[in-house]
Scaffold this motif. Sequence first.
Motif, PDB file in Angstrom:
ATOM      1  N   ILE A  79       0.841  -1.199   0.000  1.00 23.73           N
ATOM      2  CA  ILE A  79       0.000   0.000   0.000  1.00 23.73           C
ATOM      3  C   ILE A  79       0.875   1.247   0.000  1.00 23.73           C
ATOM      4  O   ILE A  79       0.634   2.187  -0.762  1.00 23.73           O
ATOM      5  CB  ILE A  79      -0.978  -0.018   1.193  1.00 23.73           C
ATOM      6  CG1 ILE A  79      -2.069  -1.067   0.951  1.00 23.73           C
ATOM      7  CG2 ILE A  79      -1.582   1.366   1.434  1.00 23.73           C
ATOM      8  CD1 ILE A  79      -2.975  -1.321   2.135  1.00 23.73           C
ATOM      9  N   ALA A  80       1.918   1.253   0.833  1.00 29.05           N
ATOM     10  CA  ALA A  80       2.809   2.424   0.886  1.00 29.05           C
ATOM     11  C   ALA A  80       3.505   2.650  -0.447  1.00 29.05           C
ATOM     12  O   ALA A  80       3.578   3.786  -0.936  1.00 29.05           O
ATOM     13  CB  ALA A  80       3.835   2.239   2.000  1.00 29.05           C
ATOM     14  N   GLY A  82       2.477   1.761  -3.357  1.00 31.97           N
ATOM     15  CA  GLY A  82       1.452   2.270  -4.271  1.00 31.97           C
ATOM     16  C   GLY A  82       1.211   3.752  -4.053  1.00 31.97           C
ATOM     17  O   GLY A  82       1.074   4.518  -5.017  1.00 31.97           O
ATOM     18  N   LEU A  83       1.153   4.187  -2.801  1.00 30.89           N
ATOM     19  CA  LEU A  83       0.957   5.615  -2.513  1.00 30.89           C
ATOM     20  C   LEU A  83       2.120   6.452  -3.050  1.00 30.89           C
ATOM     21  O   LEU A  83       1.923   7.540  -3.585  1.00 30.89           O
ATOM     22  CB  LEU A  83       0.784   5.839  -1.002  1.00 30.89           C
ATOM     23  CG  LEU A  83      -0.534   5.338  -0.414  1.00 30.89           C
ATOM     24  CD1 LEU A  83      -0.471   5.353   1.111  1.00 30.89           C
ATOM     25  CD2 LEU A  83      -1.712   6.160  -0.922  1.00 30.89           C
ATOM     26  N   VAL A  84       3.344   5.926  -2.922  1.00 31.07           N
ATOM     27  CA  VAL A  84       4.508   6.637  -3.467  1.00 31.07           C
ATOM     28  C   VAL A  84       4.386   6.739  -4.988  1.00 31.07           C
ATOM     29  O   VAL A  84       4.565   7.816  -5.566  1.00 31.07           O
ATOM     30  CB  VAL A  84       5.827   5.949  -3.063  1.00 31.07           C
ATOM     31  CG1 VAL A  84       7.007   6.543  -3.825  1.00 31.07           C
ATOM     32  CG2 VAL A  84       6.048   6.050  -1.558  1.00 31.07           C
ATOM     33  N   LEU A  85       4.059   5.637  -5.645  1.00 32.39           N
ATOM     34  CA  LEU A  85       3.945   5.652  -7.110  1.00 32.39           C
ATOM     35  C   LEU A  85       2.819   6.561  -7.576  1.00 32.39           C
ATOM     36  O   LEU A  85       2.926   7.202  -8.621  1.00 32.39           O
ATOM     37  CB  LEU A  85       3.759   4.231  -7.637  1.00 32.39           C
ATOM     38  CG  LEU A  85       4.973   3.322  -7.452  1.00 32.39           C
ATOM     39  CD1 LEU A  85       4.652   1.900  -7.871  1.00 32.39           C
ATOM     40  CD2 LEU A  85       6.186   3.849  -8.178  1.00 32.39           C
ATOM     41  N   LEU A 114      -3.415   4.981   6.240  1.00 32.31           N
ATOM     42  CA  LEU A 114      -1.962   5.079   6.114  1.00 32.31           C
ATOM     43  C   LEU A 114      -1.547   6.169   5.136  1.00 32.31           C
ATOM     44  O   LEU A 114      -2.263   6.473   4.184  1.00 32.31           O
ATOM     45  CB  LEU A 114      -1.399   3.740   5.622  1.00 32.31           C
ATOM     46  CG  LEU A 114      -1.757   2.500   6.431  1.00 32.31           C
ATOM     47  CD1 LEU A 114      -1.208   1.249   5.748  1.00 32.31           C
ATOM     48  CD2 LEU A 114      -1.259   2.616   7.858  1.00 32.31           C
ATOM     49  N   HIS A 115      -0.381   6.743   5.390  1.00 29.66           N
ATOM     50  CA  HIS A 115       0.298   7.598   4.420  1.00 29.66           C
ATOM     51  C   HIS A 115       1.792   7.351   4.586  1.00 29.66           C
ATOM     52  O   HIS A 115       2.218   6.719   5.551  1.00 29.66           O
ATOM     53  CB  HIS A 115      -0.059   9.084   4.593  1.00 29.66           C
ATOM     54  CG  HIS A 115       0.495   9.720   5.824  1.00 29.66           C
ATOM     55  ND1 HIS A 115      -0.129   9.626   7.054  1.00 29.66           N
ATOM     56  CD2 HIS A 115       1.608  10.449   6.020  1.00 29.66           C
ATOM     57  CE1 HIS A 115       0.576  10.285   7.953  1.00 29.66           C
ATOM     58  NE2 HIS A 115       1.647  10.786   7.356  1.00 29.66           N
ATOM     59  N   ALA A 116       2.576   7.819   3.646  1.00 37.53           N
ATOM     60  CA  ALA A 116       4.020   7.622   3.694  1.00 37.53           C
ATOM     61  C   ALA A 116       4.727   8.965   3.644  1.00 37.53           C
ATOM     62  O   ALA A 116       4.285   9.889   2.955  1.00 37.53           O
ATOM     63  CB  ALA A 116       4.475   6.746   2.523  1.00 37.53           C
ATOM     64  N   VAL A 117       5.822   9.046   4.385  1.00 38.08           N
ATOM     65  CA  VAL A 117       6.700  10.208   4.351  1.00 38.08           C
ATOM     66  C   VAL A 117       8.005   9.738   3.717  1.00 38.08           C
ATOM     67  O   VAL A 117       8.641   8.804   4.218  1.00 38.08           O
ATOM     68  CB  VAL A 117       6.934  10.781   5.765  1.00 38.08           C
ATOM     69  CG1 VAL A 117       7.917  11.943   5.707  1.00 38.08           C
ATOM     70  CG2 VAL A 117       5.612  11.211   6.391  1.00 38.08           C
ATOM     71  N   VAL A 118       8.370  10.374   2.614  1.00 39.29           N
ATOM     72  CA  VAL A 118       9.519   9.956   1.813  1.00 39.29           C
ATOM     73  C   VAL A 118      10.628  10.987   1.967  1.00 39.29           C
ATOM     74  O   VAL A 118      10.417  12.178   1.706  1.00 39.29           O
ATOM     75  CB  VAL A 118       9.130   9.834   0.322  1.00 39.29           C
ATOM     76  CG1 VAL A 118      10.319   9.385  -0.507  1.00 39.29           C
ATOM     77  CG2 VAL A 118       7.940   8.895   0.156  1.00 39.29           C
ATOM     78  N   ILE A 138      11.466   5.621   3.750  1.00 36.34           N
ATOM     79  CA  ILE A 138      10.019   5.795   3.654  1.00 36.34           C
ATOM     80  C   ILE A 138       9.402   5.304   4.961  1.00 36.34           C
ATOM     81  O   ILE A 138       9.475   4.114   5.276  1.00 36.34           O
ATOM     82  CB  ILE A 138       9.442   5.058   2.429  1.00 36.34           C
ATOM     83  CG1 ILE A 138      10.115   5.603   1.163  1.00 36.34           C
ATOM     84  CG2 ILE A 138       7.921   5.210   2.384  1.00 36.34           C
ATOM     85  CD1 ILE A 138       9.676   4.968  -0.121  1.00 36.34           C
ATOM     86  N   GLY A 139       8.830   6.245   5.679  1.00 35.55           N
ATOM     87  CA  GLY A 139       8.158   5.932   6.924  1.00 35.55           C
ATOM     88  C   GLY A 139       6.662   5.881   6.684  1.00 35.55           C
ATOM     89  O   GLY A 139       6.083   6.846   6.177  1.00 35.55           O
ATOM     90  N   VAL A 140       6.041   4.760   7.016  1.00 32.50           N
ATOM     91  CA  VAL A 140       4.602   4.595   6.836  1.00 32.50           C
ATOM     92  C   VAL A 140       3.945   4.911   8.175  1.00 32.50           C
ATOM     93  O   VAL A 140       4.327   4.352   9.209  1.00 32.50           O
ATOM     94  CB  VAL A 140       4.259   3.167   6.375  1.00 32.50           C
ATOM     95  CG1 VAL A 140       2.770   3.026   6.123  1.00 32.50           C
ATOM     96  CG2 VAL A 140       5.064   2.806   5.124  1.00 32.50           C
TER      97      VAL A 140
END
Length: 167
Positions: A79-80, A82-85, A114-118, A138-140
């Motif tokens: 999922i993370a 995918g969110l980055v892409l 969820l969200h991700a910090v890149v 990448i922190g989820v």
Amino acid sequence: MTADRTTTTEAAPLVRGLTYEEMPVGQIFRTARRTVTETDLVNFVTWGGFTEPLFWDASHAAEGGYTGRLVPGGLTYCIAEGLVLQTNVLHGTGLAFLHMELSVRGPVYVGDTLHAVVETTGCRPSSKPGRGVVTSRIGVRNQRDEEVLVYTPVRLIRGRDYASSTP
């Protein structure tokens, strides 16, 4: 009347990802958010063969101290990623996923958002011209802003002067 289709192939792409030169060390961004559903869990567990009772049997998970339908770390990672892409940061510029390390920091449950910090942690030219190697952390994070998973992908990314090897 016939339409001239030759101009459509000459149109610039609507979205273009970043080149490695546009990913300096220290750059940070956040993705959109996504809620994990029961359907996500069932589809992933079935598709991947994750027949561990922790993911199928809520009472078994409760005996282990979990408070809901537990989500596999592999699904959280997917999922993370995918969110980055979906940010399009790698759209048309990503060339290869080379390596990563992954740590699960806390449980994820059905219903968590969820969200991700890149953060770019490394960026250098590769041994081939027109390409670079970019490392990120990448922190989820869940809806309570708790970090539940961390991974550190190393990717091969096109450079500004990338030349395709195909004719």
